[in-house]
Write a protein that holds these residues in place. Structure first.
Motif, short mmCIF file in Angstrom:
data_model
loop_
_atom_site.label_atom_id
_atom_site.label_comp_id
_atom_site.label_asym_id
_atom_site.label_seq_id
_atom_site.Cartn_x
_atom_site.Cartn_y
_atom_site.Cartn_z
N PRO A 245 26.51 31.40 48.41
CA PRO A 245 27.98 31.30 48.35
C PRO A 245 28.72 31.75 49.61
CG PRO A 245 27.16 32.04 46.24
CD PRO A 245 25.98 32.03 47.16
N THR A 246 28.36 32.91 50.20
CA THR A 246 29.13 33.37 51.35
C THR A 246 28.98 32.43 52.54
OG1 THR A 246 27.31 34.91 51.83
CG2 THR A 246 29.26 35.81 50.77
N ALA A 247 27.80 31.83 52.72
CA ALA A 247 27.62 30.87 53.81
C ALA A 247 28.43 29.61 53.55
CB ALA A 247 26.14 30.54 53.98
N ALA A 248 28.46 29.16 52.30
CA ALA A 248 29.24 27.96 51.98
C ALA A 248 30.70 28.16 52.32
CB ALA A 248 29.07 27.63 50.50
N VAL A 249 31.26 29.30 51.94
CA VAL A 249 32.68 29.58 52.21
C VAL A 249 32.92 29.75 53.70
CG1 VAL A 249 34.54 31.25 51.85
CG2 VAL A 249 33.08 30.58 49.93
N ALA A 250 32.05 30.48 54.39
CA ALA A 250 32.27 30.81 55.79
C ALA A 250 32.06 29.63 56.73
CB ALA A 250 31.36 31.97 56.21
N PHE A 251 31.08 28.77 56.42
CA PHE A 251 30.71 27.71 57.35
C PHE A 251 31.40 26.38 57.07
CE2 PHE A 251 26.20 29.75 57.81
CZ PHE A 251 26.77 30.83 58.46
N ALA A 252 31.82 26.14 55.83
CA ALA A 252 32.30 24.81 55.45
C ALA A 252 33.41 24.27 56.33
CB ALA A 252 32.73 24.82 53.98
N PRO A 253 34.46 25.03 56.66
CA PRO A 253 35.54 24.43 57.47
C PRO A 253 35.06 23.92 58.82
CG PRO A 253 36.28 26.47 56.44
CD PRO A 253 34.80 26.40 56.22
N ALA A 254 34.25 24.73 59.53
CA ALA A 254 33.78 24.30 60.85
C ALA A 254 32.82 23.12 60.76
CB ALA A 254 33.12 25.48 61.57
#
Length: 307
Positions: free
Chosen positions: A100-109
């Motif tokens: 989950p934290t990677a999905a939230v952190a990386f998705a916009p870029a």
């Protein structure tokens, strides 16, 4: 003709050893797994599983086919990757699963990087701990973003998968902004926080194991007073002054909650973050461009810890 998706399922069953474990690893029901393996038996014209009322195991024919299937699937994917590489144009559907934290952190870029590839369909899913590698091996997803708190993952990944290191994500202390220890000029001594209401994820979660390791370093160590699912839930509770928490720094990206962040003095508790893909697929332009976007997103998203 043997169905390739069912061959992948057979390979996963050979690795897991039971229909229930195979279903749990891939997110299917045991009934669905059993039905698909029965269909593969009909295609093969022979029994692949020896079933009893409570268990199932591979027959000799099933074991031979599972060994062959791994090679067949790798060769098919390598051939598809070579054909796809001829065009050089990223196209088709790429499915990525992430904690989950990677999905939230990386998705916009990632989304910004891939926006110019009009022929590419990008799908990002969230997954629980430990599921990503199995989903890549089974072919259910193309790329998995996984974390490793143990330092042992790199030695465990088979040669059929390619592991790409994205970043190192340290455990940091998160405090309400008005907390006395929020001042970066104030020396941080965890012993002074023993009586604070600590919050963490439930036992069994990887981040909780890291927090428990941290608290064990404090003489007369504090205990976790509150347990909540989801690091972003914890982050918002800290911002409201409910308690304090230790969490991986990546959870702060995109969180939006006003908190103070302190490095943990003299401690090196961190997780390594990786992207995993099948080695046979990385030449596909769609997979290659997505891996580059993920790597760039990880470099941009990793926040510098604040003292």
């Amino acid at each position: 003709m043997l169905d390739l998706r069912r061959l992948r399922l057979l390979c996963e069953f050979a690795r897991r050893g039971s229909i229930a474990a195979t279903a749990a690893a891939l997110g299917y029901t045991p009934s669905a797994v059993s039905q698909q393996l029965a269909a593969l038996e009909r295609e093969a014209g022979t029994a692949l599983l020896d079933r009893t009322a409570r268990s199932a195991e591979l027959t000799d024919a099933g074991r031979r086919l599972a060994l062959r299937a791994e090679d067949i699937l790798n060769m098919v994917e390598a051939a598809e990757a070579e054909l796809s590489a001829e065009s050089g144009i990223p196209s088709g559907r790429v499915v990525v699963t992430a904690f989950p934290t990677a999905a939230v952190a990386f998705a916009p870029a990632i989304a910004r990087s891939l926006a110019d590839h009009s022929q590419l369909t990008f799908v990002l899913r969230q997954t629980g701990p430990g599921a990503g590698l199995a989903q890549v091996r089974s072919g259910e997803v193309d790329i998995a973003l996984v974390d490793d708190w143990t330092g042992a993952l790199a030695a465990q990944v088979p040669s059929t998968l390619q592991l790409i290191h994205l970043c190192r994500d340290p455990l940091v202390l998160v405090l309400p902004p008005w907390h006395p220890m929020a001042d970066p000029d104030e020396p941080l001594d965890l012993r002074e926080l023993r009586d604070e209401p600590w919050m963490a994820a439930p036992p069994g979660e990887p981040s909780r194991q890291a927090v428990d390791r941290l608290l064990e370093t404090v003489p007369g160590g504090p205990t976790v007073a509150w347990e909540f699912e989801g690091l972003h839930t914890l982050l918002n509770l800290v911002a409201r002054g409910i308690g304090i928490a230790a969490m991986p720094a990546l959870a702060l990206v995109g969180g939006g909650a006003p908190v103070a962040v302190r490095e943990l003095p003299g401690l090196d508790i961190a997780r390594e973050v990786y992207a995993v893909a099948r080695a046979a697929s990385v030449r596909r332009p769609s997979v290659a461009v997505t891996l580059r976007a993920i790597y760039a997103a990880a470099q941009d998203a990793t926040p510098p810890a604040r003292s």
